[in-house]
Motif scaffolding. Structure first.
Motif, PDB file in Angstrom:
ATOM      1  N   HIS A 175       0.810  -1.223   0.000  1.00 21.24           N
ATOM      2  CA  HIS A 175       0.000   0.000   0.000  1.00 21.24           C
ATOM      3  C   HIS A 175       0.849   1.281   0.000  1.00 21.24           C
ATOM      4  O   HIS A 175       0.387   2.305  -0.485  1.00 21.24           O
ATOM      5  N   ALA A 176       2.055   1.208   0.558  1.00 24.90           N
ATOM      6  CA  ALA A 176       2.927   2.394   0.602  1.00 24.90           C
ATOM      7  C   ALA A 176       4.354   1.932   0.864  1.00 24.90           C
ATOM      8  O   ALA A 176       4.595   0.812   1.337  1.00 24.90           O
ATOM      9  N   GLN A 177       5.298   2.804   0.567  1.00 25.80           N
ATOM     10  CA  GLN A 177       6.709   2.489   0.782  1.00 25.80           C
ATOM     11  C   GLN A 177       7.020   2.482   2.276  1.00 25.80           C
ATOM     12  O   GLN A 177       6.592   3.368   3.023  1.00 25.80           O
ATOM     13  N   ILE A 178       7.774   1.454   2.716  1.00 32.18           N
ATOM     14  CA  ILE A 178       8.196   1.365   4.110  1.00 32.18           C
ATOM     15  C   ILE A 178       9.661   1.772   4.184  1.00 32.18           C
ATOM     16  O   ILE A 178      10.512   1.232   3.464  1.00 32.18           O
ATOM     17  N   LEU A 179       9.978   2.734   5.063  1.00 35.05           N
ATOM     18  CA  LEU A 179      11.330   3.272   5.192  1.00 35.05           C
ATOM     19  C   LEU A 179      11.856   3.017   6.598  1.00 35.05           C
ATOM     20  O   LEU A 179      11.113   3.102   7.577  1.00 35.05           O
ATOM     21  N   ASN A 180      13.156   2.732   6.691  1.00 38.49           N
ATOM     22  CA  ASN A 180      13.819   2.584   7.980  1.00 38.49           C
ATOM     23  C   ASN A 180      14.439   3.913   8.361  1.00 38.49           C
ATOM     24  O   ASN A 180      15.159   4.525   7.571  1.00 38.49           O
ATOM     25  N   ILE A 181      14.166   4.372   9.568  1.00 37.20           N
ATOM     26  CA  ILE A 181      14.630   5.683  10.002  1.00 37.20           C
ATOM     27  C   ILE A 181      16.152   5.801   9.983  1.00 37.20           C
ATOM     28  O   ILE A 181      16.711   6.896   9.857  1.00 37.20           O
ATOM     29  N   GLN A 182      16.829   4.641  10.104  1.00 34.99           N
ATOM     30  CA  GLN A 182      18.291   4.660  10.123  1.00 34.99           C
ATOM     31  C   GLN A 182      18.876   4.954   8.746  1.00 34.99           C
ATOM     32  O   GLN A 182      20.032   5.369   8.637  1.00 34.99           O
ATOM     33  N   GLU A 183      18.076   4.752   7.712  1.00 37.59           N
ATOM     34  CA  GLU A 183      18.600   4.859   6.354  1.00 37.59           C
ATOM     35  C   GLU A 183      17.969   5.989   5.550  1.00 37.59           C
ATOM     36  O   GLU A 183      18.430   6.317   4.465  1.00 37.59           O
ATOM     37  N   VAL A 184      16.917   6.594   6.076  1.00 38.43           N
ATOM     38  CA  VAL A 184      16.154   7.550   5.294  1.00 38.43           C
ATOM     39  C   VAL A 184      16.818   8.920   5.286  1.00 38.43           C
ATOM     40  O   VAL A 184      17.495   9.316   6.246  1.00 38.43           O
ATOM     41  N   GLY A 185      16.629   9.645   4.184  1.00 41.35           N
ATOM     42  CA  GLY A 185      17.114  11.008   4.098  1.00 41.35           C
ATOM     43  C   GLY A 185      15.987  11.991   4.379  1.00 41.35           C
ATOM     44  O   GLY A 185      15.319  11.925   5.415  1.00 41.35           O
ATOM     45  N   SER A 186      15.712  12.880   3.420  1.00 38.25           N
ATOM     46  CA  SER A 186      14.645  13.866   3.586  1.00 38.25           C
ATOM     47  C   SER A 186      13.281  13.214   3.393  1.00 38.25           C
ATOM     48  O   SER A 186      13.106  12.329   2.551  1.00 38.25           O
ATOM     49  N   LEU A 187      12.314  13.671   4.215  1.00 44.07           N
ATOM     50  CA  LEU A 187      10.940  13.187   4.110  1.00 44.07           C
ATOM     51  C   LEU A 187      10.052  14.174   3.353  1.00 44.07           C
ATOM     52  O   LEU A 187       8.850  13.949   3.237  1.00 44.07           O
ATOM     53  N   ASP A 188      10.667  15.254   2.825  1.00 43.40           N
ATOM     54  CA  ASP A 188       9.877  16.306   2.173  1.00 43.40           C
ATOM     55  C   ASP A 188       9.226  15.848   0.874  1.00 43.40           C
ATOM     56  O   ASP A 188       8.262  16.454   0.404  1.00 43.40           O
ATOM     57  N   GLU A 189       9.747  14.767   0.274  1.00 43.25           N
ATOM     58  CA  GLU A 189       9.192  14.329  -1.017  1.00 43.25           C
ATOM     59  C   GLU A 189       7.827  13.665  -0.860  1.00 43.25           C
ATOM     60  O   GLU A 189       7.120  13.458  -1.845  1.00 43.25           O
ATOM     61  N   PHE A 190       7.429  13.344   0.375  1.00 51.79           N
ATOM     62  CA  PHE A 190       6.144  12.697   0.627  1.00 51.79           C
ATOM     63  C   PHE A 190       5.136  13.697   1.182  1.00 51.79           C
ATOM     64  O   PHE A 190       5.489  14.571   1.977  1.00 51.79           O
ATOM     65  N   GLU A 191       3.892  13.560   0.745  1.00 54.16           N
ATOM     66  CA  GLU A 191       2.841  14.407   1.295  1.00 54.16           C
ATOM     67  C   GLU A 191       2.490  14.004   2.721  1.00 54.16           C
ATOM     68  O   GLU A 191       2.081  14.830   3.538  1.00 54.16           O
ATOM     69  N   LEU A 192       2.651  12.695   3.027  1.00 53.15           N
ATOM     70  CA  LEU A 192       2.329  12.208   4.362  1.00 53.15           C
ATOM     71  C   LEU A 192       3.309  11.100   4.735  1.00 53.15           C
ATOM     72  O   LEU A 192       3.602  10.220   3.934  1.00 53.15           O
TER      73      LEU A 192
END
Length: 631
Positions: A171-188
């Motif tokens: 249903h949506a992409q799952i991201l690990n906080i240890q590896e993620v960069g900016s979250l601005d590309e997502f609306e939610l």
């Protein structure tokens, strides 16, 4: 039940059915829900075969009862007559699986249901219901679409694996906080927290959800997609239930669905508001600055230090007004201007505000969707039950309309066959002044009769009417007669007219026909002019022998024949007759289609020849005239 235990299903067909449904258990569940069409959609499986297979799963004994092809055809004609009133696939499936049986309790239970439905149908707005039912079928499951604008954020590999196992990655992409960069590309961003290690101060598009939350609290669309997919269905179900005066939760469901805010923020609103405020401010600045009177010292300060206090005051006042106008248009107070003349728009600030407001709205909308999904999830069981009740009602509505429009009446169970004012189903909706209802009885000790009379006089129609009354009674249906008494039997045979058979075909016929007499089951046997199958003398001997055997049993038989005189020479049997009385003004046969008991009716070739003569012309008419001279 193992599929291979069903008659006619071998290893190959069983494997195909299992592949088609996914498993044997899935097929058995579909059969329990009367899903004929799903099985019939398999290549090489006809609708009749699908009905036979599912009837076998359900334990319906149609094959055991209907013993000849013509008997099966009459049964199928009854089914087709009923199907004309079915609206939903569910009702059609249920009708296709209606089966004649011998269990008195089940027959009476179904008969009571149909008669109650007939009475109810008479009081209902039938056309309105049929229009609503056209868009009613079992509810559809709907998988939410993959949402690229949303991300699910987790704190550890363990949480990542756990959500993957729950298939939330569909249903949506799952991201690990240890590896993620900016979250601005997502609306939610849905932050699945265990310890809450993420700093949230500047993150407006992020919503926190506890790691122990249910799936719908992370992806509310898992629940909402079902309701959006079926909204039109639920609206129709509610209208039907209101007509039927059934209680319903669907009014609440639809109100809850309507409460969901679906309109996204239109970012162009911000662009329009800012540009309009800028244009207005630029005009005001130009007008105000032209009126400014600067001293020499103020001009020197302007050159050395920048903005003079007088001009700064003008900018402050006009920008304050511009910000106010932006808020009036967008509901948000922010200053996106760089202080110059003409004003410049700070595009980075404008984009920051847009993202912030879109994020805030997405978070608010998400929280609202979770709230609504939680409410609707609690109502799901009631909703499904209400849909099923309406589908079940369409089955009853179908049978009720069939009984209502054909004016069917409940039969009584007895020791023989008797009906008053009976009518063939095909004639039941004709103009009453153009059809004749008939009376007839077939009871012990005259359990076998010969039926004689005019061609086109209704002998075959009488046999078919009796077959219909017997089959429908065993199906638990009312019948097309004012009154009817029916004996519950084990088997129904109907042998229709056939052309002369060659030696091989005649042998095959005998091997099917004559074993009937040695079977101990109670039978109703209807024979239509079997003398055509072979030489007349042989036919007389076969039929006479058959009569002798059947007369000494608990079975019943009607034999339509033109050889009654010859048969009576070798056996003693009751003879009934349908006799033509003449021709009317339009040269149609005048026939009293109710058979006269113990009456030898004359055949009427002369009357038929006269009818054909009057309707012909030219040389053909002359030929028929010369034939008539010989009578």
């Amino acid at each position: 039940m193992d599929l291979r235990d069903i008659k006619g299903i071998g290893d190959k067909l069983a494997s195909r059915i299992i592949n088609h449904f996914g498993s044997q258990e899935e097929f058995l569940q579909a059969a329990g829900k009367y899903d004929v069409y799903r099985l019939a959609s398999m290549e090489g499986v006809s609708q009749r075969r699908a009905v036979e297979i599912i009837n076998a799963v359900l334990g319906n004994p149609t094959e055991e009862f209907l013993k000849t092809e013509r008997a099966v055809q009459i049964y199928e004609e009854i089914i087709q007559s009923i199907l004309k009133y079915a609206n939903t696939e569910y009702a059609k499936n249920r009708v296709l699986l209606l089966s004649p049986g011998k269990n008195k309790a089940k027959i009476q239970e179904n008969l009571n249901m149909v008669m109650a439905a007939k009475e109810k149908v008479a009081q209902l707005p039938r056309d309105d219901l049929k229009a609503l039912f056209r868009n009613v079928n079992p509810s559809s499951t709907s998988k939410p679409r993959y949402d690229t604008s949303k991300a699910i954020l987790v704190e550890s590999n363990e949480d990542y694996t756990r959500l993957m196992d729950r298939q939330l990655n569909q249903h949506a992409q799952i991201l690990n906080i240890q590896e993620v960069g900016s979250l601005d590309e997502f609306e939610l961003v849905v932050y699945i927290y265990r310890e809450g290690i993420l700093e949230l101060d500047e993150t407006s598009n992020l919503v926190m959800v506890n790691c122990d939350s249910e799936d719908l609290e992370i992806i509310p669309e898992i629940v909402l997609s079902y309701y959006h997919k079926n909204q039109a269905l639920l609206e129709n179900i509610l209208k039907i239930r209101q007509i039927l005066q059934y209680p319903s939760v669907l009014g609440d469901v639809l109100r809850i669905m309507d409460s969901i805010e679906n309109s996204p923020i239109d970012e162009k609103v911000f662009d329009t508001a800012v540009n309009q405020a800028k244009d207005h401010a630029d005009r005001k600045l130009e007008e105000a600055i032209k009126k400014v009177d600067l001293s020499g010292e103020e001009v020197l300060d302007l050159l050395n230090k920048g903005m003079s206090p007088k001009i700064q005051e003008i900018f402050d006042e006009i920008l304050k007004e511009a910000v106010k106008k932006i808020k009036e248009y967008t509901g948000i107070s922010f200053d996106p201007f760089i202080q110059k003349y003409p004003l410049e728009i700070d595009e980075q600030e404008l984009e920051r505000v847009k993202k912030r407001e879109v994020g805030k709205k997405e978070v608010k909308a998400f929280e609202e969707r979770v709230k609504v999904a939680s409410q609707l999830q609690l109502l799901k069981g009631d909703v499904e039950m209400e849909i099923q009740e309406v589908l079940e009602f369409d089955y009853q509505f179908t049978l009720g309309c069939f009984a209502f429009y054909h004016d069917l009446r409940p039969p009584q169970m007895g020791d023989g066959f008797r009906f008053k004012e009976g009518l063939h189903l095909n004639l039941a909706r004709e103009d009453p002044s153009r059809v004749q209802r008939i009376n007839y009885s077939l009871e012990s000790p005259d359990n076998v009769v010969l039926l004689t009379g005019a061609n086109s006089g209704g002998k075959t129609t009488l046999l078919e009417t009796l077959a219909q009354i017997s089959i429908m009674s065993h199906m638990g249906l009312p019948v097309c007669a004012r009154e009817a008494q029916v004996k519950l039997i084990d088997e129904l045979y109907f042998f229709s007219k056939k052309r002369s058979l060659d030696a091989g075909a005649f042998e095959s016929f005998l091997s099917t026909f004559m074993p009937i007499v040695v079977r101990e089951e109670d039978k109703l046997i209807l024979l239509d002019e079997l003398e055509a199958i072979t030489e007349l003398e042989a036919a007389v001997k076969i039929i006479s022998s058959f009569i002798d055997f059947i007369q000494d049993s608990k079975s019943f038989a009607i034999i339509v024949t033109h050889m009654a005189r010859e048969i009576l020479k070798t056996t003693n049997v009751r003879v009934d007759g349908i006799e033509a009385q003449g021709l009317d003004d339009e040269y149609n046969l005048i026939v009293d289609r109710t058979p006269r008991m113990n009456y030898f009716a004359r055949s009427t070739p002369e009357l038929i020849l006269r009818m054909v003569h009057q309707r012909s012309d030219g040389k053909l008419k002359d030929i028929y005239g010369k034939m008539l001279e010989r009578f």
